[in-house]
Design a protein around this motif. Structure first.
Motif, PDB file in Angstrom:
ATOM      1  N   LEU A   1       0.803  -1.224   0.000  1.00 39.84           N
ATOM      2  CA  LEU A   1       0.000   0.000   0.000  1.00 39.84           C
ATOM      3  C   LEU A   1       0.836   1.274   0.000  1.00 39.84           C
ATOM      4  CD1 LEU A   1      -2.886  -1.029   2.389  1.00 39.84           C
ATOM      5  CD2 LEU A   1      -2.795  -1.127  -0.095  1.00 39.84           C
ATOM      6  N   SER A   2       2.094   1.195   0.363  1.00 40.12           N
ATOM      7  CA  SER A   2       2.930   2.391   0.398  1.00 40.12           C
ATOM      8  C   SER A   2       3.118   3.013  -0.995  1.00 40.12           C
ATOM      9  CB  SER A   2       4.278   2.072   1.039  1.00 40.12           C
ATOM     10  OG  SER A   2       5.108   3.191   1.031  1.00 40.12           O
TER      11      SER A   2
ATOM     12  N   PHE B   1      -0.776  10.452  -3.676  1.00 40.49           N
ATOM     13  CA  PHE B   1      -0.247  11.739  -3.216  1.00 40.49           C
ATOM     14  C   PHE B   1       0.233  12.578  -4.396  1.00 40.49           C
ATOM     15  CE2 PHE B   1       3.484  14.161  -1.520  1.00 40.49           C
ATOM     16  CZ  PHE B   1       2.754  15.088  -0.793  1.00 40.49           C
TER      17      PHE B   1
ATOM     18  N   ALA C   1      -0.115   4.752  -1.974  1.00 42.53           N
ATOM     19  CA  ALA C   1      -0.305   6.041  -1.295  1.00 42.53           C
ATOM     20  C   ALA C   1       0.561   7.120  -1.918  1.00 42.53           C
ATOM     21  CB  ALA C   1       0.000   5.897   0.193  1.00 42.53           C
TER      22      ALA C   1
END
Length: 110
Positions: free
Chosen positions: A78-79, A86, A82
């Motif tokens: 999930l990083s 962003f 994200a």
């Protein structure tokens, strides 16, 4: 991927999207003068039409960020998802600020 790298890419995405909208609208206003059309109307229309394309240009294409999001979600990472979201939010904010600046510049001309 370090925080400094993520922030530098996000800032670049913001200003690329801002520049696409603002520069495109300003040049459309100059072009409309040569065509004897109302510049403020042309600038407002162009800014609103360029907004989505500025977002696409800033994040580097319409498919690649979606592939990154899709492949990382299916793998459970999930990083990177994200980070890509962003980047898209920063690009959207730049495009929106460019549109609002054009709207502010043209508010008394219509």
């Amino acid at each position: 991927m370090s925080l400094a790298h993520v922030l530098s890419v996000a800032i670049l995405d913001f200003f690329i999207a801002f520049g696409v909208v603002f520069g495109g609208a300003m040049l459309a206003g100059i072009g409309s003068v040569f065509l004897f059309m109302p510049p403020a109307t042309m600038m407002l229309n162009t800014a609103s039409q360029l907004k989505i394309w500025a977002l696409v240009a800033a994040v580097g294409g319409s498919i690649d960020p979606m592939r990154i999001i899709e492949s990382n979600i299916t793998q459970g990472h999930l990083s990177p998802v994200a980070v890509q979201i962003f980047y898209m939010v920063c690009a959207f904010l730049g495009a929106h600020l460019g549109t609002e600046l054009i709207r502010w510049l043209c508010r008394g001309a219509i």
